[in-house]
Write an enzyme that holds these catalytic residues in place. Structure first.
Site, mmCIF file in Angstrom:
data_model
loop_
_atom_site.group_PDB
_atom_site.id
_atom_site.type_symbol
_atom_site.label_atom_id
_atom_site.label_comp_id
_atom_site.label_asym_id
_atom_site.label_seq_id
_atom_site.Cartn_x
_atom_site.Cartn_y
_atom_site.Cartn_z
ATOM 1 N N ARG A 102 0.838 -1.190 0.000
ATOM 2 C CA ARG A 102 0.000 0.000 0.000
ATOM 3 C C ARG A 102 0.881 1.250 0.000
ATOM 4 O O ARG A 102 1.949 1.255 0.627
ATOM 5 C CB ARG A 102 -0.854 -0.032 1.270
ATOM 6 C CG ARG A 102 -1.836 1.110 1.436
ATOM 7 C CD ARG A 102 -2.923 1.066 0.425
ATOM 8 N NE ARG A 102 -4.106 1.814 0.835
ATOM 9 C CZ ARG A 102 -5.077 2.144 -0.017
ATOM 10 N NH1 ARG A 102 -4.999 1.811 -1.294
ATOM 11 N NH2 ARG A 102 -6.142 2.784 0.410
ATOM 12 N N THR A 375 -9.117 0.414 -9.737
ATOM 13 C CA THR A 375 -8.458 -0.706 -9.097
ATOM 14 C C THR A 375 -8.538 -1.868 -10.062
ATOM 15 O O THR A 375 -9.438 -1.932 -10.893
ATOM 16 C CB THR A 375 -9.179 -1.017 -7.775
ATOM 17 O OG1 THR A 375 -9.088 0.137 -6.940
ATOM 18 C CG2 THR A 375 -8.592 -2.199 -7.055
ATOM 19 N N THR A 393 -3.983 -0.590 -7.263
ATOM 20 C CA THR A 393 -4.830 0.566 -7.593
ATOM 21 C C THR A 393 -4.060 1.866 -7.720
ATOM 22 O O THR A 393 -2.975 2.015 -7.151
ATOM 23 C CB THR A 393 -5.922 0.739 -6.505
ATOM 24 O OG1 THR A 393 -6.861 1.715 -6.933
ATOM 25 C CG2 THR A 393 -5.351 1.162 -5.182
ATOM 26 N N ASN A 395 -6.341 4.423 -7.220
ATOM 27 C CA ASN A 395 -7.515 5.012 -6.560
ATOM 28 C C ASN A 395 -8.521 5.480 -7.607
ATOM 29 O O ASN A 395 -9.425 4.742 -7.952
ATOM 30 C CB ASN A 395 -7.155 6.133 -5.587
ATOM 31 C CG ASN A 395 -8.322 6.422 -4.651
ATOM 32 O OD1 ASN A 395 -9.060 5.499 -4.316
ATOM 33 N ND2 ASN A 395 -8.506 7.654 -4.249
ATOM 34 N N SER A 446 -7.777 0.869 3.149
ATOM 35 C CA SER A 446 -8.203 0.399 1.825
ATOM 36 C C SER A 446 -9.402 -0.529 1.967
ATOM 37 O O SER A 446 -9.727 -0.988 3.066
ATOM 38 C CB SER A 446 -7.035 -0.355 1.184
ATOM 39 O OG SER A 446 -7.444 -1.001 0.012
ATOM 40 N N SER A 447 -10.050 -0.809 0.841
ATOM 41 C CA SER A 447 -11.101 -1.833 0.810
ATOM 42 C C SER A 447 -10.680 -3.039 -0.031
ATOM 43 O O SER A 447 -11.485 -3.951 -0.253
ATOM 44 C CB SER A 447 -12.386 -1.252 0.221
ATOM 45 O OG SER A 447 -12.849 -0.183 1.000
ATOM 46 N N GLY A 466 -13.496 -1.812 -7.584
ATOM 47 C CA GLY A 466 -14.787 -1.229 -7.221
ATOM 48 C C GLY A 466 -14.797 -0.409 -5.950
ATOM 49 O O GLY A 466 -15.866 -0.167 -5.386
ATOM 50 N N GLY A 467 -13.627 0.043 -5.472
ATOM 51 C CA GLY A 467 -13.605 0.921 -4.303
ATOM 52 C C GLY A 467 -14.287 0.268 -3.111
ATOM 53 O O GLY A 467 -13.988 -0.873 -2.749
HETATM 54 N N1 GLY Z 1 -8.364 3.075 -3.415
HETATM 55 C C1 GLY Z 1 -9.379 2.164 -3.129
HETATM 56 C C2 GLY Z 1 -9.054 1.262 -2.000
HETATM 57 O O1 GLY Z 1 -7.885 1.048 -1.725
HETATM 58 O O2 GLY Z 1 -9.943 0.764 -1.370
#
Ligand code: GLY
Length: 565
Positions: A102, A375, A393, A395, A446-447, A466-467
């Site tokens: 990350r 992503t 990603t 973002n 993050s997700s 998909g965020g």
């Molecule tokens: N940028 C989207 C995530 O990391 O969840």
């Protein structure tokens, strides 16, 4: 409450902070040599081909995953990246580990850096331009994944991406559409527009595009590893030229982190997913735990009951997400939020006949229970038993829009995944808490949910783009496979829904709900909003006999392939 129902869900690890900084001596997790067999599913056919080529040459799943990720940085530049970051889950035999690459906040980042002197949010500052970019994690992360789990030489892994950038690749309709959609962003940065809006227009689908600067960067990366990107001044200069604060020290000091996976059991399967700073594994573990406790698998597959419970468990899990952030800075003991006691208490609060308004669902307080979405997800299996699920990603599409001159790639806008101002939803509408505030060198929440599940000799690697919808998309495909026994194709194709606590609504893919089901959900108090698509799940599976399968989500132009095809 019937504890026996959910005793199956237990955490193997007690804390969310088990981690080791990368750069260990090369460890061999390999149980057997790669066989040339394998499966790949990802968002672009040319990148799938890159992975299959590496597998056919005797590469491991990790080799192929890195080759696919690098190819995506060329052919899918709106999300594939060198200037972003991600997470990977790797399973080889009984050993499962995860890599966190990350992005981090620059050292000069401050809590209120996106607020003006009156405390108002500076419009777009966390999304557009240099200040929006975190320290890229992909160059060091992909190298580290290969360093620990690779089989072929590093140079060989980078070759397919070099070829695509140097010799050219065919512009996809999706790339054309993404450039068209983001024309305003890209035209703000002359160097970016010069590459992605040649003659002021998006590249036409079907034309061949060459990226010589990126080819040269990849060639240097093949020779010298991440140092070729992280020790120069190009990224820091690009950041500074566009109002950012990234320094050469931020870049050279960046390290990916190996973390213990977040492991739990669900519906008779072992599951391994990401720990913090991704909330993906957390949301999967907590909401699958509640579903199991509620006997979700015994409800009729069609109709309103299962959908209602999905919305209710996600409402609660995303509410607890409010408490999460970089594990190095977490004030909350997250293991309690995944404990059986809290999961049972949460599940007990669900009314099977009525939606609980999100305003009445609060994050754990310590006293209770003692699509943009730039992503990209790829899943790979090799013939020797290794599997990789990797999500990466920028973002937003094309990140912050800043192109690194001379290096040929774009920088992320991941700083928007922090809490920019209390109560202000991020790009994905997520309302987040103080634990995820901006701080120097912190990793933003993050997700992303790269996940591997297995039962006996059967195993599945999957994840999504998909965020905020990544965990819910991933979870629905996983449930279709492990509870309902769907084929990969059927599981990936099945229409999806989503709920994330705030806003208080179910988002449903167009056509996902028939009129009767929709009316029944509304009768229970749900508000429903339709959207075109939710997530893009790419999945590979090893069946108990050893056969491999792969499926790419038809919501995108992705491709899946096996080496024997
Ligand atoms: N940028 C989207 C995530 O990391 O969840």
């Amino acid at each position: 409450m019937r504890p026996a129902q959910f005793i199956a869900l237990f955490l193997f690890a007690a804390t969310m902070s088990l981690a080791s900084c990368a750069r260990p001596a090369r460890l061999s997790h390999r149980a057997a040599s790669p066989t040339g067999a394998g499966a790949v599913a990802c968002a672009e056919a040319a990148a799938t081909d890159a992975g299959l080529e590496i597998l056919r040459s005797g590469g491991s799943a990790a080799d192929a995953a890195v080759a696919v990720a690098l190819a995506l940085a060329v052919v899918h530049p709106q999300a594939g990246n060198l200037g972003g970051g991600g997470f990977a889950v790797v399973k080889n035999g009984g050993a499962v580990t995860t890599l966190d690459f990350r992005e981090t906040a620059p050292r000069a980042a401050t809590h209120d850096m996106f607020l003006d002197p009156d405390g108002k949010v500076i419009p777009e500052a966390s999304l557009v331009g240099g200040l929006a970019a975190g320290v890229p994690g992909s160059p060091a992360g992909l190298f580290e994944l290969h360093h620990r789990h690779g089989f072929l030489p590093w140079r060989a892994i980078v070759q397919p991406a070099i070829r695509l950038a140097r010799d050219g690749f065919t512009v996809s309709q999706r790339l054309h559409d993404a450039v068209e959609w983001e024309t305003d962003l890209l035209t703000r940065f002359p160097e970016t527009a010069a590459v992605w809006l040649p003659e002021g227009k998006p590249p036409e689908p079907g034309t061949v595009m060459r990226l010589p600067e990126l080819a040269a960067t990849l060639a240097a990366y093949a020779e010298r590893g991440p140092e070729a990107i992280m020790s120069g001044s190009a990224v820091a200069s690009a950041s500074r030229d566009h109002g950012g604060v990234l320094t050469t020290a931020d870049l050279s000091d960046y390290r990916p982190v190996w973390r213990e996976p977040l492991r739990f059991r669900a519906f008779g399967w072992e599951v391994a997913s990401m720990r913090l700073p991704s909330s993906g594994g957390f949301i999967l573990a907590q909401s699958l735990g509640m579903l199991e406790h509620l006997g979700w698998d015994r409800l009729p597959r069609e109709g309103v009951d299962r959908l209602h419970l999905l919305a209710e468990v996600w409402r609660r899990a995303y509410s607890d997400r409010f408490l999460l952030g970089d594990p190095a800075r977490m004030p909350t003991d997250v293991s309690r939020l995944l404990g059986l006691e809290w999961i049972a208490a949460r599940a007990a609060g669900i009314d099977r006949a009525r939606a609980t308004p999100s305003a009445q669902v609060h994050p754990w307080s310590g006293s209770e229970a003692g699509e943009a979405a730039a992503t990209v997800h790829l899943s790979v299996a090799d013939g020797a038993g290794e599997m990789v699920a990797l999500t990466s990603t920028l973002n937003g599409w094309f990140g912050c829009g800043v192109y690194v001159k001379g290096a040929g790639f774009l920088l992320n806008n991941e700083m928007d995944d922090f809490v920019v101002s209390p109560g202000r939803p991020n790009l994905f509408g997520l309302v987040q808490g103080e634990a995820n505030s901006v701080a120097p060198e912190a990793r933003m929440l993050s997700s992303m949910s790269p996940t591997i599940a297995w039962r006996g000799s059967e195993s599945i690697a999957l994840g999504s783009r998909g965020g905020s919808r990544i965990p819910t998309s991933t979870m629905q495909v996983l449930l279709d496979l492990i509870v309902d026994g769907d084929s990969l194709r059927a599981a990936v194709d099945r229409p999806r829904i989503h709920h994330q606590w705030l806003p208080d609504q179910i988002t449903a893919e167009r056509g996902a709900l028939d009129d009767t089901t929709r009316a029944a959900l509304e009768m229970r108090g749900h508000t429903i909003r339709e959207d075109e698509e939710i997530g893009e799940v790419n999945v590979v599976r090893r069946l108990s006999g050893g056969e491999l399968e792969a499926a790419a989500d038809a919501r995108g132009p992705g491709a899946a392939g096996l080496t024997n095809q």
